[in-house]
Design a protein around this motif. Structure first.
Motif, short mmCIF file in Angstrom:
data_model
loop_
_atom_site.label_atom_id
_atom_site.label_comp_id
_atom_site.label_asym_id
_atom_site.label_seq_id
_atom_site.Cartn_x
_atom_site.Cartn_y
_atom_site.Cartn_z
N PHE A 1 -6.55 -8.33 8.00
CA PHE A 1 -6.75 -7.21 7.08
C PHE A 1 -6.42 -7.61 5.64
CE2 PHE A 1 -5.79 -5.26 11.19
CZ PHE A 1 -6.86 -4.40 11.34
N PHE A 2 -7.24 -7.13 4.71
CA PHE A 2 -7.03 -7.37 3.29
C PHE A 2 -7.11 -6.03 2.56
CE2 PHE A 2 -8.60 -11.20 5.16
CZ PHE A 2 -7.89 -12.21 4.56
N TYR A 3 -6.39 -5.94 1.44
CA TYR A 3 -6.31 -4.66 0.73
C TYR A 3 -6.64 -4.86 -0.75
CZ TYR A 3 -3.85 -3.65 5.04
OH TYR A 3 -3.53 -3.54 6.36
N ASN A 4 -7.43 -3.96 -1.27
CA ASN A 4 -7.86 -4.04 -2.66
C ASN A 4 -6.64 -3.90 -3.57
OD1 ASN A 4 -9.04 -3.71 -5.19
ND2 ASN A 4 -10.80 -2.63 -4.33
N PRO A 5 -6.32 -4.91 -4.38
CA PRO A 5 -5.14 -4.83 -5.25
C PRO A 5 -5.23 -3.71 -6.27
CG PRO A 5 -6.49 -6.74 -5.81
CD PRO A 5 -7.02 -6.20 -4.52
N GLU A 6 -6.45 -3.27 -6.60
CA GLU A 6 -6.60 -2.19 -7.56
C GLU A 6 -6.07 -0.87 -7.02
OE1 GLU A 6 -10.52 -1.87 -9.23
OE2 GLU A 6 -10.86 -4.02 -8.95
N PHE A 7 -6.04 -0.72 -5.68
CA PHE A 7 -5.57 0.52 -5.08
C PHE A 7 -4.03 0.60 -5.09
CE2 PHE A 7 -9.14 2.60 -2.59
CZ PHE A 7 -10.13 2.00 -3.35
N GLU A 8 -3.37 -0.55 -5.26
CA GLU A 8 -1.91 -0.61 -5.32
C GLU A 8 -1.28 0.15 -4.15
OE1 GLU A 8 -0.91 0.82 -9.21
OE2 GLU A 8 -1.57 -1.02 -10.20
N LEU A 9 -1.74 -0.16 -2.94
CA LEU A 9 -1.25 0.52 -1.74
C LEU A 9 0.17 0.09 -1.42
CD1 LEU A 9 -4.46 0.02 0.42
CD2 LEU A 9 -3.72 2.15 -0.62
N THR A 10 0.97 1.03 -0.95
CA THR A 10 2.33 0.70 -0.51
C THR A 10 2.27 0.05 0.87
OG1 THR A 10 2.68 2.83 0.60
CG2 THR A 10 3.19 2.71 -1.77
N VAL A 11 3.39 -0.52 1.29
CA VAL A 11 3.45 -1.15 2.62
C VAL A 11 3.14 -0.11 3.70
CG1 VAL A 11 4.98 -2.26 4.28
CG2 VAL A 11 5.09 -2.91 1.87
N ILE A 12 3.68 1.08 3.54
CA ILE A 12 3.45 2.14 4.53
C ILE A 12 1.98 2.53 4.57
CG2 ILE A 12 3.94 4.56 5.09
CD1 ILE A 12 6.75 4.13 3.98
N GLU A 13 1.34 2.65 3.41
CA GLU A 13 -0.08 3.00 3.36
C GLU A 13 -0.94 1.91 4.01
OE1 GLU A 13 -0.34 5.75 -0.68
OE2 GLU A 13 -0.26 3.56 -0.86
N LYS A 14 -0.61 0.65 3.75
CA LYS A 14 -1.35 -0.45 4.37
C LYS A 14 -1.20 -0.41 5.88
CE LYS A 14 -0.95 -3.66 0.46
NZ LYS A 14 -0.35 -4.93 0.00
N ARG A 15 0.03 -0.18 6.35
CA ARG A 15 0.28 -0.14 7.79
C ARG A 15 -0.47 1.01 8.44
NH1 ARG A 15 5.65 0.02 7.78
NH2 ARG A 15 5.81 -2.25 7.70
N ARG A 16 -0.54 2.14 7.75
CA ARG A 16 -1.24 3.30 8.30
C ARG A 16 -2.73 3.02 8.43
NH1 ARG A 16 0.10 7.01 4.55
NH2 ARG A 16 2.07 7.44 5.60
N LEU A 17 -3.32 2.39 7.40
CA LEU A 17 -4.74 2.05 7.46
C LEU A 17 -5.01 1.05 8.58
CD1 LEU A 17 -5.57 1.62 3.65
CD2 LEU A 17 -6.39 3.43 5.17
N MET A 18 -4.12 0.07 8.71
CA MET A 18 -4.29 -0.95 9.74
C MET A 18 -4.23 -0.33 11.14
SD MET A 18 -1.90 -4.29 10.49
CE MET A 18 -0.50 -3.25 10.97
N MET A 19 -3.26 0.55 11.37
CA MET A 19 -3.10 1.16 12.69
C MET A 19 -4.27 2.08 13.01
SD MET A 19 -0.57 -0.29 13.95
CE MET A 19 -0.69 0.65 15.48
N THR A 20 -4.78 2.78 12.00
CA THR A 20 -5.95 3.65 12.22
C THR A 20 -7.14 2.84 12.68
OG1 THR A 20 -5.21 5.23 10.53
CG2 THR A 20 -7.54 5.26 11.11
#
Length: 396
Positions: free
Chosen positions: A314-333
């Motif tokens: 999984f990779f996350y757009n740096p422009e979105f500045e997602l928190t660790v919790i937000e990244k984990r939530r997206l990954m689990m979904t």
């Protein structure tokens, strides 16, 4: 034409600027609906929750480098706009040839600038090389993380925004792109830009495999369960290392760091390695032992190959500045959705290939046994799949 979207997190194209002058006039306008949010963000300060939320969700953005169709992502790119965007961080003055500057304005943080040049021949497949050329031409330091095919630029407010219709044009059409001629150089550990110490070669692996990080509207990109990339990384242990394992751990760290930075000075690498030694080893190895490790690795550095010890799906757009919790939530979904698809596919296969003579009528118990799955999972999808697959009732 320059595309305009609602915000970093809402990338549907809602409007267009005819040219850069129209965009600059927009940046100067304090009657814009989002002006109040820009003031609030600046008053809150960069890095605060309020600032990040406003930056991501409340302020329109422009797409400077390329025109897109309908939505802004890598796969919607149409053509270059004739402009190039540079993100200049933490600069009070623009200390380079202003004759090349077509436009600039203060960033949302007020600590940097969004700078736009007129360019010819910007190639979306060679962005890094083009930016490197411009950086050397103008002797300008730009944010190397702010380079992508779908990069968006926050339209902050600046009453003193600058526009020069007569700026010089940078011709990129004649550049020779030779960086890819030997992709193994990345794995051998030569630093890409000669200035930053690398702690992994993930970006180089992505580039060598021609992977386009085409983020979705949530800011995530998924390579897929079976397509994750494998790369080399300097892994520093989270917990302290006691006697018995210190030499082995430090030797591995030194191997990775030196093999990923073959052109870096020994003194600089020694400083980093010894800092890790002091921070993580209990008690720290003596300087003599660290010297032996570093000297041995550094002397043989051009024969070292980084160990492949990390992977990423999984990779996350740096422009979105997602928190660790937000990244984990997206990954689990996403992973939960994958499990649903896999479970349905497994049950469907059993139902479609059912051997009536051998197994008799279809039952949940029999399907569960053949699928080797949890009974509750089979029960969840059993009836809907029977209907979707149009299984004859005389087989149930």
């Amino acid at each position: 034409m320059i595309n305009k979207i609602n915000s970093i997190t809402n990338r549907k194209i809602i409007d267009n600027f005819n040219d850069m002058e129209a965009l600059i006039n927009y940046v100067k306008d304090n009657q814009r609906p989002e002006y109040k949010f820009i003031k609030e963000a600046r008053n809150s300060g960069k890095g605060t929750e309020t600032y990040n939320n406003i930056k991501r969700n409340k302020i329109p953005c422009a797409i400077i480098n390329f025109e897109h169709e309908g939505y802004v992502k890598c796969s919607t790119l149409i053509k270059p706009t004739g402009y190039m965007y540079l993100d200049i961080d933490n600069e009070c003055d623009l200390d380079f040839d202003i004759n090349y500057v077509h436009a600039y304005w203060r960033s949302l943080s007020n600590n940097g600038y969004s700078v736009v040049l007129k360019v010819k021949g910007l190639d979306n497949n060679h962005l890094k090389e083009s930016y490197r050329y411009v950086g050397e031409l103008l002797n300008i330091g730009y944010d190397k993380a702010a380079i992508s095919k779908d990069r968006v630029t926050v339209l902050s407010y600046d009453p003193d925004a600058y526009f020069n219709n007569d700026s010089l044009t940078v011709d990129l059409s004649s550049l020779e792109y030779t960086q890819h001629s030997n992709k193994n150089l990345f794995y051998l550990g030569y630093d890409c830009n000669g200035t930053n110490v690398r702690y992994n070669n993930r970006d180089e692996v992505i580039e060598s495999k021609s992977i386009i990080l085409d983020y979705d509207m949530t800011g995530m990109f998924d390579l897929g369960k079976n397509n994750k990339i494998f790369f080399s990384e300097v892994l520093v242990p989270f917990k302290p290392i006691n006697k018995g394992n210190r030499n082995k751990v430090m030797s591995t760290i030194a191997h990775q760091l030196i093999s990923l930075n073959k052109n870096e000075s020994k003194n600089r690498l020694f400083g980093i390695i010894n800092s890790i030694n002091k921070d993580k080893m209990i008690p720290p190895l003596c300087l003599k032992e660290i010297n032996i490790i570093v000297n041995s690795k550094y002397k043989n550095r051009f024969n070292l190959t980084p160990l492949i010890n990390a992977s990423r799906r999984f990779f996350y757009n740096p422009e979105f500045e997602l928190t660790v919790i937000e990244k984990r939530r997206l990954m689990m979904t996403k992973m939960n959705k994958d499990r649903v698809v896999e479970s349905r596919a497994k049950i469907s296969k059993v139902l479609l290939e059912w051997d009536y003579e051998k197994n008799g009528k279809i039952t949940i118990k029999k399907v569960t046994s053949l699928c080797e799955m949890n009974k509750k999972t089979v029960q969840k999808y059993y009836s809907p799949l029977l209907e979707e697959l149009e299984i004859p009732k005389n087989m149930i």
